[in-house]
Write a protein that holds these residues in place. Structure first.
Motif, short mmCIF file in Angstrom:
data_model
loop_
_atom_site.label_atom_id
_atom_site.label_comp_id
_atom_site.label_asym_id
_atom_site.label_seq_id
_atom_site.Cartn_x
_atom_site.Cartn_y
_atom_site.Cartn_z
N PHE A 103 -0.58 -2.98 -5.56
CA PHE A 103 -0.11 -2.37 -6.80
C PHE A 103 -1.01 -1.26 -7.33
O PHE A 103 -0.49 -0.26 -7.85
N PRO A 104 -2.33 -1.34 -7.22
CA PRO A 104 -3.12 -0.18 -7.63
C PRO A 104 -2.77 1.08 -6.84
O PRO A 104 -2.76 2.18 -7.40
N LEU A 105 -2.46 0.92 -5.57
CA LEU A 105 -2.08 2.07 -4.75
C LEU A 105 -0.72 2.63 -5.19
O LEU A 105 -0.54 3.84 -5.33
N VAL A 106 0.23 1.74 -5.41
CA VAL A 106 1.57 2.14 -5.84
C VAL A 106 1.51 2.84 -7.20
O VAL A 106 2.15 3.87 -7.41
N PHE A 107 0.71 2.30 -8.11
CA PHE A 107 0.66 2.86 -9.45
C PHE A 107 -0.01 4.24 -9.48
O PHE A 107 0.22 5.01 -10.40
#
Length: 187
Positions: A103-107
């Motif tokens: 999720f940090p990458l997606v965000f």
């Protein structure tokens, strides 16, 4: 009524791409790099996904389907506990590490963030019938729609908390549900 279908072939490809993003610590890979590493021809990749950003959609669809299935099939009991265990099923347990790292990458990727927000919206709409049955209200009622919006928003906020400060997403989800629940019967 909106339903979420999970195509197993697309899901396997999506999981492989997500694992690659996590391994590399970035979503800034070309389609050529992705297809080479996961062993899928470029043509097949584009048959599964309209764009690189869309490659995360099947994983999001799986999480939504897992949550909705849990809400629909779990035995009667506290709605609060049901929602918490559903959250754990979709984003914790065996996929907790992927949740924490993906999720940090997606965000940070604007296009994938957009795919995520679209998935949250579809998840909200698809959850209404199951929540309406649990609340014993009409699916078209404001109560059912607000309850689904609260669950979807609590999920989004919990993942934002994870990304912002490493907060445990399950605990953040429970806290956000509690805040939203002030206006929702039996939540």
């Amino acid at each position: 009524m909106v339903s979420v279908r999970v195509d197993e072939s697309r899901l396997r490809a999506s999981e492989a791409v997500c694992a690659l993003f996590v391994e590399r610590g970035t979503t800034r890979l070309t389609v050529a790099e992705i297809t080479t590493v996961i062993g899928v021809p470029t043509r097949t990749f584009h048959r599964y996904f309209a764009s690189k950003a869309d490659c995360v959609q099947p994983v999001f669809d799986w999480t939504t389907a897992a949550f909705n299935d849990h809400v629909s099939t779990a035995p009667a009991g506290s709605l609060d506990e049901l929602l918490r265990s559903g959250f754990e099923r979709m984003l914790g347990g065996p996929v907790a590490e992927r949740t924490r790292l993906l999720f940090p990458l997606v965000f940070r990727d604007d296009e994938m963030w957009s795919v995520f927000l679209r998935a949250v919206h579809v998840g909200e709409l698809s959850l209404v019938p199951a929540l309406a049955r649990r609340l014993q209200v009409d699916p078209a009622s404001s109560t059912a729609r607000v309850a689904a919006a609260a669950v979807a928003s609590a999920t989004r906020l919990a993942l934002e908390d994870l990304v912002a400060d490493g907060r445990d997403p399950a605990a953040a989800f429970a806290l956000h549900l509690q805040h939203f629940g002030a206006g929702i019967p039996s939540l």
